[in-house]
Motif scaffolding. Structure first.
Motif, PDB file in Angstrom:
ATOM      1  N   VAL A 120       0.839  -1.206   0.000  1.00 45.87           N
ATOM      2  CA  VAL A 120       0.000   0.000   0.000  1.00 45.87           C
ATOM      3  C   VAL A 120       0.869   1.250   0.000  1.00 45.87           C
ATOM      4  N   GLU A 121       1.946   1.255   0.784  1.00 45.12           N
ATOM      5  CA  GLU A 121       2.852   2.405   0.794  1.00 45.12           C
ATOM      6  C   GLU A 121       3.424   2.652  -0.602  1.00 45.12           C
ATOM      7  N   ARG A 122       3.785   1.582  -1.258  1.00 42.46           N
ATOM      8  CA  ARG A 122       4.353   1.694  -2.606  1.00 42.46           C
ATOM      9  C   ARG A 122       3.343   2.300  -3.574  1.00 42.46           C
ATOM     10  N   ALA A 123       2.094   1.814  -3.494  1.00 45.86           N
ATOM     11  CA  ALA A 123       1.052   2.321  -4.384  1.00 45.86           C
ATOM     12  C   ALA A 123       0.801   3.806  -4.140  1.00 45.86           C
ATOM     13  N   VAL A 124       0.626   4.187  -2.886  1.00 42.78           N
ATOM     14  CA  VAL A 124       0.357   5.592  -2.556  1.00 42.78           C
ATOM     15  C   VAL A 124       1.527   6.471  -2.976  1.00 42.78           C
ATOM     16  N   PHE A 125       2.730   6.025  -2.688  1.00 42.15           N
ATOM     17  CA  PHE A 125       3.920   6.812  -3.013  1.00 42.15           C
ATOM     18  C   PHE A 125       4.044   7.032  -4.521  1.00 42.15           C
ATOM     19  N   LEU A 126       3.891   5.971  -5.307  1.00 40.96           N
ATOM     20  CA  LEU A 126       4.045   6.085  -6.754  1.00 40.96           C
ATOM     21  C   LEU A 126       2.936   6.921  -7.380  1.00 40.96           C
ATOM     22  N   LEU A 127       1.703   6.702  -6.936  1.00 37.96           N
ATOM     23  CA  LEU A 127       0.582   7.445  -7.510  1.00 37.96           C
ATOM     24  C   LEU A 127       0.719   8.952  -7.248  1.00 37.96           C
ATOM     25  N   ARG A 128       1.314   9.290  -6.127  1.00 40.44           N
ATOM     26  CA  ARG A 128       1.505  10.703  -5.799  1.00 40.44           C
ATOM     27  C   ARG A 128       2.802  11.257  -6.389  1.00 40.44           C
ATOM     28  N   GLU A 129       3.904  10.563  -6.162  1.00 41.80           N
ATOM     29  CA  GLU A 129       5.227  11.075  -6.524  1.00 41.80           C
ATOM     30  C   GLU A 129       5.471  11.047  -8.024  1.00 41.80           C
ATOM     31  N   ILE A 130       5.068   9.972  -8.675  1.00 39.50           N
ATOM     32  CA  ILE A 130       5.384   9.800 -10.094  1.00 39.50           C
ATOM     33  C   ILE A 130       4.215  10.193 -10.992  1.00 39.50           C
ATOM     34  N   PHE A 131       2.984   9.854 -10.563  1.00 43.39           N
ATOM     35  CA  PHE A 131       1.834  10.056 -11.444  1.00 43.39           C
ATOM     36  C   PHE A 131       0.946  11.233 -11.038  1.00 43.39           C
ATOM     37  N   ASN A 132       1.341  11.938  -9.979  1.00 42.40           N
ATOM     38  CA  ASN A 132       0.732  13.231  -9.620  1.00 42.40           C
ATOM     39  C   ASN A 132      -0.769  13.181  -9.352  1.00 42.40           C
ATOM     40  N   TYR A 133      -1.247  12.090  -8.780  1.00 36.44           N
ATOM     41  CA  TYR A 133      -2.645  12.033  -8.379  1.00 36.44           C
ATOM     42  C   TYR A 133      -2.830  12.770  -7.061  1.00 36.44           C
ATOM     43  N   SER A 134      -4.024  13.324  -6.856  1.00 36.43           N
ATOM     44  CA  SER A 134      -4.336  13.978  -5.591  1.00 36.43           C
ATOM     45  C   SER A 134      -4.568  12.910  -4.525  1.00 36.43           C
ATOM     46  N   PHE A 135      -4.491  13.305  -3.270  1.00 36.35           N
ATOM     47  CA  PHE A 135      -4.717  12.350  -2.190  1.00 36.35           C
ATOM     48  C   PHE A 135      -6.163  11.855  -2.183  1.00 36.35           C
ATOM     49  N   ASP A 136      -7.097  12.691  -2.612  1.00 38.72           N
ATOM     50  CA  ASP A 136      -8.493  12.253  -2.700  1.00 38.72           C
ATOM     51  C   ASP A 136      -8.640  11.151  -3.746  1.00 38.72           C
ATOM     52  N   GLU A 137      -7.981  11.323  -4.888  1.00 39.92           N
ATOM     53  CA  GLU A 137      -8.054  10.314  -5.953  1.00 39.92           C
ATOM     54  C   GLU A 137      -7.375   9.019  -5.514  1.00 39.92           C
ATOM     55  N   ILE A 138      -6.221   9.144  -4.867  1.00 36.37           N
ATOM     56  CA  ILE A 138      -5.494   7.958  -4.403  1.00 36.37           C
ATOM     57  C   ILE A 138      -6.313   7.207  -3.363  1.00 36.37           C
ATOM     58  N   ALA A 139      -6.966   7.957  -2.477  1.00 38.24           N
ATOM     59  CA  ALA A 139      -7.788   7.342  -1.439  1.00 38.24           C
ATOM     60  C   ALA A 139      -8.874   6.471  -2.052  1.00 38.24           C
ATOM     61  N   GLU A 140      -9.482   6.946  -3.121  1.00 36.97           N
ATOM     62  CA  GLU A 140     -10.540   6.182  -3.783  1.00 36.97           C
ATOM     63  C   GLU A 140      -9.981   4.920  -4.439  1.00 36.97           C
ATOM     64  N   MET A 141      -8.742   5.009  -4.929  1.00 38.81           N
ATOM     65  CA  MET A 141      -8.118   3.865  -5.596  1.00 38.81           C
ATOM     66  C   MET A 141      -7.723   2.760  -4.623  1.00 38.81           C
ATOM     67  N   VAL A 142      -7.197   3.136  -3.462  1.00 35.25           N
ATOM     68  CA  VAL A 142      -6.647   2.128  -2.541  1.00 35.25           C
ATOM     69  C   VAL A 142      -7.555   1.834  -1.352  1.00 35.25           C
ATOM     70  N   GLY A 143      -8.699   2.510  -1.297  1.00 38.27           N
ATOM     71  CA  GLY A 143      -9.638   2.226  -0.227  1.00 38.27           C
ATOM     72  C   GLY A 143      -9.244   2.766   1.133  1.00 38.27           C
ATOM     73  N   LYS A 144      -8.574   3.909   1.136  1.00 34.70           N
ATOM     74  CA  LYS A 144      -8.178   4.573   2.389  1.00 34.70           C
ATOM     75  C   LYS A 144      -8.781   5.980   2.412  1.00 34.70           C
ATOM     76  N   THR A 145      -8.665   6.652   3.537  1.00 42.72           N
ATOM     77  CA  THR A 145      -9.089   8.045   3.587  1.00 42.72           C
ATOM     78  C   THR A 145      -7.995   8.924   2.991  1.00 42.72           C
ATOM     79  N   SER A 146      -8.377  10.120   2.584  1.00 42.14           N
ATOM     80  CA  SER A 146      -7.411  11.061   2.029  1.00 42.14           C
ATOM     81  C   SER A 146      -6.336  11.405   3.053  1.00 42.14           C
ATOM     82  N   ALA A 147      -6.746  11.632   4.304  1.00 45.94           N
ATOM     83  CA  ALA A 147      -5.788  11.968   5.360  1.00 45.94           C
ATOM     84  C   ALA A 147      -4.824  10.818   5.605  1.00 45.94           C
TER      85      ALA A 147
END
Length: 287
Positions: A120-147
């Motif tokens: 999960v850390e890898r997914a969140v890190f890559l989606l944000r760092e490399i692919f520039n997704y917002s935390f809201d978008e990432i949260a929806e993808m991985v099933g976590k809250t934005s915070a």
């Protein structure tokens, strides 16, 4: 968009995400194919308001499932683990579809840094760092809250210490790899001292399938001695070519008995700091 248009636009970046997540070319290709098949089977694809996010979500979750199911297998892996090599003999600098494969973040060294993170850390890190997704978008993808995703990202970023500014340009690195090979062939240790760090580490991945060092070999003298012995042992029994491995200069050795070794390098400053040799035949089926 038609499935053909989506495939043309998103195949490469989706592969880039899956490959960074899994370290496997073959798994990444399968996951991307599954994502497009899944999209194609949606009863009303026009109802998907954001095709890009939908495809990234599918790929991310397929990667998470794969990493969780293979965790035990990884723990039992024989010797050092290296990612499957991504070899490009010719890369067009002008083709935007290749940008994802040329960045430092797909290098062997970077992929090994990512292994420090859980799935999960890898997914969140890559989606944000490399692919520039917002935390809201990432949260929806991985099933976590934005915070929660924000916390996960900052924690992961602290674990990834990678500064590409410290690395030489691709052209300089290529020159140094060629000088390294020539100096080895000539037995020129004086020149090798200029090219290779005193603290260099060699990692060989045979996966228990072929002969390879089962622990990393550390230090200039042991690493150079190992390679001089290998050159003597296999003199006249191999062919070698300079190739791009994971977007950076590398080597591809093919022995007369059919075994292959794919070498990639990491630099610190202007010296080779790590050498990676992938020999596991199960990780070479795509070559």
């Amino acid at each position: 968009m038609s499935i053909e248009s989506l495939y043309k636009e998103y195949k490469n970046p989706l592969f880039s995400l899956a490959y960074r997540m899994t370290g496997s070319v073959m798994d990444a290709e399968d996951i991307v194919q599954e994502a497009f098949l899944s999209y194609d089977q949606i009863p009303r694809p026009e109802a998907v308001y954001n095709e890009r996010a939908y495809l990234y979500k599918i790929v991310t979750n397929r990667c998470l499932d794969l990493l969780r199911s293979s965790a035990k297998k990884r723990e039992m892996y024989v010797g050092p683990w290296l990612p499957e090599p991504l070899i490009e003999r010719e890369i067009s600098e002008d083709d935007p579809s290749d940008v994802y494969l040329q960045r430092e973040s797909i290098s062997t060294a970077y992929l090994l840094l990512l292994q420090r993170l859980n799935a999960v850390e890898r997914a969140v890190f890559l989606l944000r760092e490399i692919f520039n997704y917002s935390f809201d978008e990432i949260a929806e993808m991985v099933g976590k809250t934005s915070a929660n995703c924000r916390q996960i990202f900052h924690r992961a970023k602290k674990s990834i210490h990678f500064d590409p500014v410290d690395n030489p340009s691709v052209s300089v690195a290529e020159e140094k790899v060629r000088d390294f090979v020539n100096s080895l062939l000539q037995g020129n240790t004086t020149k090798l001292l200029e090219l290779v760090s005193e603290n260099v580490v060699f990692y060989g991945d045979g996966g228990g399938k072929v002969r390879a060092a089962q622990v990393p070999v550390a230090g200039f003298d042991p690493v150079i001695r190992l390679h001089l012995n290998l050159l003597k042992m296999y003199e006249g029994k191999f062919t070698a070519s300079f190739v791009r491995v994971n977007g950076l200069p590398g080597l591809h050795f093919i022995l007369d008995d059919g075994l292959q070794y794919v070498y990639s390098f990491a630099f610190r400053g202007n010296k080779i700091h790590a050498i990676y040799a992938l020999a596991n035949p199960e990780k070479q089926r795509h070559l």
